[in-house]
Structures are given as structure tokens and as C-alpha cells.
Design a protein around this motif. Structure first.
Motif, PDB file in Angstrom:
ATOM      1  N   GLY A 167       0.854  -1.194   0.000  1.00 31.07           N
ATOM      2  CA  GLY A 167       0.000   0.000   0.000  1.00 31.07           C
ATOM      3  C   GLY A 167       0.885   1.238   0.000  1.00 31.07           C
ATOM      4  N   SER A 168       0.229   2.403   0.032  1.00 28.72           N
ATOM      5  CA  SER A 168       1.032   3.615  -0.038  1.00 28.72           C
ATOM      6  C   SER A 168       1.856   3.817   1.224  1.00 28.72           C
ATOM      7  N   SER A 169       1.318   3.429   2.382  1.00 26.99           N
ATOM      8  CA  SER A 169       2.069   3.660   3.616  1.00 26.99           C
ATOM      9  C   SER A 169       2.277   2.373   4.392  1.00 26.99           C
ATOM     10  N   SER A 170       1.921   1.256   3.781  1.00 24.94           N
ATOM     11  CA  SER A 170       2.020   0.002   4.521  1.00 24.94           C
ATOM     12  C   SER A 170       2.399  -1.138   3.587  1.00 24.94           C
ATOM     13  N   LEU A 171       2.883  -2.214   4.175  1.00 21.30           N
ATOM     14  CA  LEU A 171       3.149  -3.417   3.382  1.00 21.30           C
ATOM     15  C   LEU A 171       2.622  -4.595   4.178  1.00 21.30           C
ATOM     16  N   LYS A 172       1.637  -5.251   3.590  1.00 25.18           N
ATOM     17  CA  LYS A 172       1.063  -6.384   4.299  1.00 25.18           C
ATOM     18  C   LYS A 172       1.538  -7.653   3.616  1.00 25.18           C
ATOM     19  N   TYR A 173       1.729  -8.723   4.393  1.00 25.05           N
ATOM     20  CA  TYR A 173       2.137  -9.980   3.769  1.00 25.05           C
ATOM     21  C   TYR A 173       1.436 -11.138   4.440  1.00 25.05           C
ATOM     22  N   ILE A 178     -12.172   2.372   3.093  1.00 21.54           N
ATOM     23  CA  ILE A 178     -11.506   3.595   3.552  1.00 21.54           C
ATOM     24  C   ILE A 178     -10.308   3.253   4.438  1.00 21.54           C
ATOM     25  N   GLY A 179      -9.145   3.441   3.857  1.00 20.90           N
ATOM     26  CA  GLY A 179      -7.890   3.198   4.564  1.00 20.90           C
ATOM     27  C   GLY A 179      -7.078   4.480   4.451  1.00 20.90           C
ATOM     28  N   ASN A 180      -5.827   4.328   4.124  1.00 14.97           N
ATOM     29  CA  ASN A 180      -5.020   5.526   3.866  1.00 14.97           C
ATOM     30  C   ASN A 180      -5.502   6.152   2.552  1.00 14.97           C
ATOM     31  N   GLY A 181      -5.678   5.298   1.537  1.00 15.28           N
ATOM     32  CA  GLY A 181      -6.422   5.695   0.347  1.00 15.28           C
ATOM     33  C   GLY A 181      -7.861   5.249   0.576  1.00 15.28           C
ATOM     34  N   GLY A 182      -8.804   5.834  -0.111  1.00 18.37           N
ATOM     35  CA  GLY A 182     -10.185   5.420   0.113  1.00 18.37           C
ATOM     36  C   GLY A 182     -10.993   5.488  -1.163  1.00 18.37           C
ATOM     37  N   SER A 216      -1.565  15.103  10.911  1.00 20.02           N
ATOM     38  CA  SER A 216      -1.237  13.751  10.464  1.00 20.02           C
ATOM     39  C   SER A 216      -2.200  13.304   9.366  1.00 20.02           C
ATOM     40  N   SER A 217      -1.775  12.259   8.652  1.00 16.38           N
ATOM     41  CA  SER A 217      -2.640  11.648   7.651  1.00 16.38           C
ATOM     42  C   SER A 217      -3.409  10.476   8.260  1.00 16.38           C
ATOM     43  N   ASP A 218      -3.092  10.160   9.513  1.00 17.38           N
ATOM     44  CA  ASP A 218      -3.624   8.956  10.147  1.00 17.38           C
ATOM     45  C   ASP A 218      -4.881   9.297  10.951  1.00 17.38           C
ATOM     46  N   MET A 219      -5.959   8.607  10.677  1.00 20.70           N
ATOM     47  CA  MET A 219      -7.237   8.907  11.333  1.00 20.70           C
ATOM     48  C   MET A 219      -7.138   8.803  12.856  1.00 20.70           C
ATOM     49  N   ARG A 220      -6.259   7.926  13.343  1.00 20.81           N
ATOM     50  CA  ARG A 220      -6.107   7.812  14.803  1.00 20.81           C
ATOM     51  C   ARG A 220      -5.594   9.117  15.397  1.00 20.81           C
ATOM     52  N   ASP A 221      -4.641   9.729  14.704  1.00 20.97           N
ATOM     53  CA  ASP A 221      -4.090  11.012  15.193  1.00 20.97           C
ATOM     54  C   ASP A 221      -5.129  12.126  15.069  1.00 20.97           C
ATOM     55  N   THR A 237     -15.050  -1.099   5.143  1.00 17.03           N
ATOM     56  CA  THR A 237     -13.862  -1.951   5.215  1.00 17.03           C
ATOM     57  C   THR A 237     -12.588  -1.125   5.147  1.00 17.03           C
ATOM     58  N   ALA A 238     -11.445  -1.788   5.302  1.00 17.53           N
ATOM     59  CA  ALA A 238     -10.082  -1.214   5.313  1.00 17.53           C
ATOM     60  C   ALA A 238      -9.802  -0.493   6.638  1.00 17.53           C
ATOM     61  N   GLY A 239      -8.587   0.030   6.768  1.00 12.64           N
ATOM     62  CA  GLY A 239      -8.082   0.554   8.054  1.00 12.64           C
ATOM     63  C   GLY A 239      -9.066   1.411   8.835  1.00 12.64           C
ATOM     64  N   VAL A 240      -9.630   2.425   8.200  1.00  8.96           N
ATOM     65  CA  VAL A 240     -10.572   3.304   8.897  1.00  8.96           C
ATOM     66  C   VAL A 240     -11.938   2.614   9.025  1.00  8.96           C
ATOM     67  N   GLY A 241     -12.399   2.033   7.933  1.00  7.28           N
ATOM     68  CA  GLY A 241     -13.731   1.420   7.909  1.00  7.28           C
ATOM     69  C   GLY A 241     -13.885   0.286   8.915  1.00  7.28           C
ATOM     70  N   GLU A 242     -12.809  -0.496   9.115  1.00  5.08           N
ATOM     71  CA  GLU A 242     -12.894  -1.631  10.032  1.00  5.08           C
ATOM     72  C   GLU A 242     -12.690  -1.225  11.483  1.00  5.08           C
ATOM     73  N   ASN A 243     -11.941  -0.134  11.686  1.00  9.71           N
ATOM     74  CA  ASN A 243     -11.522   0.197  13.059  1.00  9.71           C
ATOM     75  C   ASN A 243     -12.127   1.436  13.670  1.00  9.71           C
ATOM     76  N   SER A 244     -12.599   2.361  12.850  1.00  7.76           N
ATOM     77  CA  SER A 244     -13.029   3.627  13.424  1.00  7.76           C
ATOM     78  C   SER A 244     -14.547   3.685  13.623  1.00  7.76           C
ATOM     79  N   ALA A 245     -14.960   3.336  14.844  1.00  8.67           N
ATOM     80  CA  ALA A 245     -16.387   3.397  15.189  1.00  8.67           C
ATOM     81  C   ALA A 245     -16.877   4.845  15.094  1.00  8.67           C
TER      82      ALA A 245
HETATM   83  N1  LIG Z   1      -7.943   1.948  15.286  1.00  8.41           N
HETATM   84  C1  LIG Z   1      -8.045   2.795  14.254  1.00  8.41           C
HETATM   85  N2  LIG Z   1      -8.868   3.870  14.316  1.00  8.41           N
HETATM   86  C2  LIG Z   1      -8.966   4.735  13.297  1.00  8.41           C
HETATM   87  N3  LIG Z   1      -8.287   4.625  12.151  1.00  8.41           N
HETATM   88  C3  LIG Z   1      -7.458   3.590  12.028  1.00  8.41           C
HETATM   89  C4  LIG Z   1      -7.284   2.616  13.051  1.00  8.41           C
HETATM   90  N4  LIG Z   1      -6.394   1.692  12.624  1.00  8.41           N
HETATM   91  C5  LIG Z   1      -6.014   2.081  11.386  1.00  8.41           C
HETATM   92  N5  LIG Z   1      -6.652   3.218  11.017  1.00  8.41           N
HETATM   93  C6  LIG Z   1      -6.522   3.971   9.780  1.00  8.41           C
HETATM   94  O1  LIG Z   1      -6.267   3.088   8.715  1.00  8.41           O
HETATM   95  C7  LIG Z   1      -5.272   3.649   7.845  1.00  8.41           C
HETATM   96  C8  LIG Z   1      -4.524   2.553   7.130  1.00  8.41           C
HETATM   97  O2  LIG Z   1      -5.469   1.769   6.463  1.00  8.41           O
HETATM   98  P1  LIG Z   1      -5.037   0.678   5.418  1.00  8.41           P
HETATM   99  O3  LIG Z   1      -6.267   0.115   4.839  1.00  8.41           O
HETATM  100  O4  LIG Z   1      -4.105  -0.257   6.057  1.00  8.41           O
HETATM  101  O5  LIG Z   1      -4.288   1.661   4.399  1.00  8.41           O
HETATM  102  P2  LIG Z   1      -3.319   1.480   3.164  1.00  8.41           P
HETATM  103  O6  LIG Z   1      -3.530   0.098   2.645  1.00  8.41           O
HETATM  104  O7  LIG Z   1      -3.802   2.521   2.214  1.00  8.41           O
HETATM  105  O8  LIG Z   1      -1.941   1.760   3.656  1.00  8.41           O
HETATM  106  C9  LIG Z   1      -4.404   4.503   8.761  1.00  8.41           C
HETATM  107  O9  LIG Z   1      -3.845   5.564   8.098  1.00  8.41           O
HETATM  108  C10 LIG Z   1      -5.396   4.975   9.805  1.00  8.41           C
HETATM  109  O10 LIG Z   1      -5.902   6.227   9.386  1.00  8.41           O
END
Ligand SMILES: Nc1ncnc2c1ncn2[C@@H]1O[C@H](COP(=O)(O)OP(=O)(O)O)[C@@H](O)[C@H]1O
Ligand SMILES: CC(=O)OP(=O)(O)O
Ligand SMILES: [Mg+2]
Length: 402
Positions: free
Chosen positions: A9-15, A209-213, A281-286, A329-337
Motif C-alpha cells: 500500500g502507499s504507507s504500509s506493506l502487508k504480507y 476507507i484506509g489511507n487511500g479510500g 497527520s494523515s492517520d485517522m487515529r491522530d 472496510t479497510a483501516g478506517v472502515g474496520e476500526n473507526s467506530a
Molecule cells: N484503530 C483505528 N482507528 C482509526 N483509524 C485507524 C485505526 N487503525 C487504522 N486506522 C486507519 O487506517 C489507515 C490505514 O489503512 P489501510 O487500509 O491499512 O491503508 P493502506 O492500505 O492505504 O496503507 C491509517 O492511516 C489509519 O488512518
């Protein structure tokens, strides 16, 4: 067959390392915050403790080297040697018009993926680095590329054409391609399965919705519209990407600020979105942390993000003349209530109603967060781009060796 799947991904690497005899995952992990201060490598072998390492990882090829070290590590590894890996599957973001489906990696494929770097400057370079680092570390092992763009090839012309002179399409293939297709495909099927309904019979909006959405409207089981365009810049507001804007801004700002094409591209792709508005930050947690601490720009960034997401969901309900299922789904969609609640609270006119307690549950499984009264089923479905890639890799390598 053992298949190593790499999702750059743009800011991550999953394996994930799969044993395809039963599709079991032998080990998986991710490297987060690549290129930011303190990158985090999390490695989880199936039957052993998770290990977490914090270090500075500036680019994807360093990340892959670290992953291979972990997979073959005496303590945390699951392989005696790297030779046990039979195939590698890569996620590639842009396949342009070169690729309509997954393909074996050869010289030509690499050339074409490189040729598309212009169109996906944040992503295709990571994929090329991943492929080349794999060739160095696993010489002779067949590699397969699976494209984000493939699932959206079903879009009708009215969705994929831009209202600009037709010659730009015939000459340069300027059109909407759409991205995150592997994920939209996977979560839409998983949602239908969860609900026990044939996918052909339901109108689904998937919000990856992750880093890209991106958002996709799925009708009859196929993509009929999606929010990303010729590049992954169009559509939603993202971590560092602007999403939609008046195209006249581009020449205006370039002129005023005397910017080159490259500088303008970089501004919109890397220095915009949540990062630009929050200044944090670009990170939704921040962003949500900053908001809680009373930082006004974090609050504004959150509001803009949610507002734009909600407007897109409304427009896709209009595109399909209704919606039965909304999937996060994805980082924000799965984690950000908080994001899910803010969006859904503002979609009550569609008959959407979520259960706040269900929304707060953290789980790795597909789950419903809507109430029994809700007119639209709202689901959280963890994406699994890796499994789709592993299956395609296995099939294509088997076929090539038959
Ligand atoms: N617990 C969380 N709460 C809110 N946002 C989160 C949480 N965990 C991850 N994220 C968000 O998910 C993003 C990464 O999502 P991901 O789908 O892995 O992105 P990508 O594949 O584009 O790198 C982070 O930038 C962050 O904004
Ligand atoms: C296409 C795209 O934006 O990918 P990612 O979400 O991994 O950045
Ligand atoms: Mg992603």
C-alpha cells in the motif's frame, strides 16, 4: 504450494504466507507507517507469539527484506529456508489498459507496470520495488500480479468516461479505471454470503476507507461505478490525497506558485487530505486524538472527511436507485467506530440506523452494525485482498506449469 502474498500500500506493506493445500495462513504481518518516523513491523506466525519491532523503515524494499528475515528466522520463522516459497503474488494498483486480469510476471509485465507509474505515483513504484526485491531474494520463483483496476472493468461508459473531448480517451486512454477492486470484490461477496442473499439481487455500496479510500456501487454483482478515477486521486478525501476538486484549481495554482507538473502532483497526492487540513497527520487515529484534545483543525479535517464520504454514499444510492447494503472496510472502515457513527447518523434519510453498541464491538469477523429496523443493512467486513491474490496466484502458476 506455498504462496507469499505481498500487498504494498502507499504507507504500509502487508504480507501473508499461504499453504494453498487448505488455504491456511502460515504467517502474516504488516509493516505500518513506512516513510514516517518509527515504522512498526508486526509478524505473526500461525502457532507462535506475535513479534513487534519498531524501527525506521523508509521504503518498501527494506520492508520486504525484513519480512523475509522474519519468515526464515530461527525463533519467529515458519520456513527452514526461503526456497520453500513456491510462488509470490503481488497486489498492483494500476493495470491501465495493459491488464484486464491477473498475469504472470515477466519482462513485458514489469515494463508495463513501470509505464503506469505516471498514473499511480504513490503505488506502482512500491509494486515494482516489491517484485524486484522478490526476484533478488527468491530467484526463479514464479510471480503473479493482481490488479486493483480489474474488478471495475465492468463499469458502463457513462460511469467511466469523463465529459471531455473523446479524443483524449482514444489517444491517451483517459478514463476512470477505479481502484481497490480486489477489496471491493471480496467484501461484496462476503457481505452477500453473510446475509445469505444472492449477490445478483442486492444493491451494495462498499466503502473501502484506509489511507487511500474509495467507494463502489455494486449492482448485479458487478461494479457499476467507483469513486477513484484515472488515478487513485479522485473521489473521497484521503490521508494525504485531496480527492475531488475543481480541475481549474490545478492550472491556477501551478501558475500562481510557478509549480512544475511533478510538484503539483505531489501536492495533491502527498500533501493534501487529512494531513493538509489538520496540519497534524494523515492517520485517522491522530485526527480523532487531536480532536479529543481540542485541536480545531483536527475537528475540521474529521468533519470534511465524514461530509464528503456521506455525500458519495448518497450519490451512489442515487446511481443505483436505492441501496440494500452498506459495507465498511479497510483501516478506517474496520476500526473507526467514530467515523462509521458520524457517517451513518447523517444517512437517516435513507432509513439507515445503526446500533451504537454493535458499532463499538471490535472484531476480526464480518458483522452487522445496523438495527433490525434499519432499511439498509450496514456491515463491517474485514477485507482480505491477500486471499484473493493467493487464489489467483495459485491458479495462474498451476495453469502455467500444466
Ligand atoms: N484503530 C483505528 N482507528 C482509526 N483509524 C485507524 C485505526 N487503525 C487504522 N486506522 C486507519 O487506517 C489507515 C490505514 O489503512 P489501510 O487500509 O491499512 O491503508 P493502506 O492500505 O492505504 O496503507 C491509517 O492511516 C489509519 O488512518
Ligand atoms: C489505490 C489506493 O489508494 O491504495 P491504498 O489504499 O493502499 O493507498
Ligand atoms: Mg490498502
Amino acid at each position: 504450494m506455498k504462496v507469499l502474498v505481498i500487498n504494498s500500500g502507499s504507507s504500509s506493506l502487508k504480507y501473508q504466507l499461504y499453504d494453498m493445500t487448505d488455504e491456511s495462513v502460515l504467517a502474516k504481518g504488516l509493516v505500518e507507517r513506512i516513510g514516517m518516523d518509527s515504522s512498526i513491523l508486526t509478524h505473526k506466525p500461525a502457532d507462535k507469539e506475535e513479534v513487534v519491532e519498531v524501527s525506521e523503515i523508509l521504503e518498501h524494499n527494506t520492508a520486504i527484506r525484513k519480512v523475509i528475515d522474519k519468515l526464515t528466522d530461527k525463533t519467529h520463522g515458519v520456513l527452514a529456508s526461503v526456497d520453500e516459497i513456491n510462488a509470490v503474488g503481488h497486489r498492483v494498483v494500476h493495470g491501465g489498459e495493459f491488464f484486464n486480469e491477473s498475469a504472470l510476471v515477466d519482462k513485458e509485465a514489469k515494463k508495463n507496470i513501470r509505464a503506469l507509474i505516471d498514473l499511480a505515483p504513490l503505488h506502482n513504484p512500491a509494486a515494482v520495488m516489491g517484485i524486484e526485491a522478490s526476484e533478488v531474494n527468491m530467484p526463479g520463483v514464479p510471480q503473479v500480479v493482481v490488479f486493483d483496476t480489474a474488478f471495475h472493468q465492468t463499469m458502463p461508459e457513462r460511469s467511466y468516461l469523463y465529459a471531455i473531448p473523446r479524443v483524449l480517451y482514444s489517444k491517451y486512454k483517459v478514463r476512470r479505471y477505479g481502484f481497490h477492486g480486489t477489496s471491493h470484490y471480496y467484501v461484496s461477496l462476503a457481505a452477500a454470503e453473510f446475509l445469505g442473499k444472492p449477490i445478483e439481487d442486492i444493491k451494495i455500496i462498499t466503502a473501502h476507507i484506509g489511507n487511500g479510500g474509495s467507494l463502489t456501487a455494486i449492482q448485479g454483482g458487478v461494479s457499476v461505478d467507483t469513486s477513484m478515477g484515472m488515478t487513485p486521486l479522485e473521489g473521497l478525501m484521503m490521508g494525504t490525497r485531496s480527492g475531488d476538486l475543481d480541475p481549474a484549481i490545478v492550472p491556477y495554482v501551478m501558475n500562481k506558485e510557478e509549480l512544475t507538473v511533478g510538484e503539483m502532483n505531489s501536492m495533491l497526492n502527498k500533501h493534501s487530505g487529512l494531513l493538509a487540513i489538520s496540519g497534524i497527520s494523515s492517520d485517522m487515529r491522530d485526527i480523532t486524538d487531536g480532536w479529543e484534545k481540542g485541536e480545531p483543525n483536527a475537528k475540521l479535517a474529521f468533519e470534511m472527511y465524514e461530509y464528503r464520504l456521506r455525500k458519495y454514499i448518497g450519490s451512489y444510492a442515487a446511481a443505483m436507485n436505492g441501496v440494500d447494503v452498506l459495507v465498511f472496510t479497510a483501516g478506517v472502515g474496520e476500526n473507526s467506530a467514530i467515523v462509521r457513527k458520524a457517517v451513518c447518523d447523517n444517512l437517516s434519510y435513507l432509513g439507515i440506523e445503526i446500533d451504537e453498541e454493535l458499532n463499538k464491538i471490535r472484531s476480526g469477523d464480518a458483522r452487522r452494525i445496523s438495527t433490525p429496523n434499519s432499511k439498509v443493512e450496514v456491515l463491517v467486513v474485514p477485507t482480505n485482498e491477500e486471499l484473493v491474490i493467493a487464489r489467483d496466484t495459485y491458479r495462474i502458476v498451476e495453469e502455467s506449469q500444466a
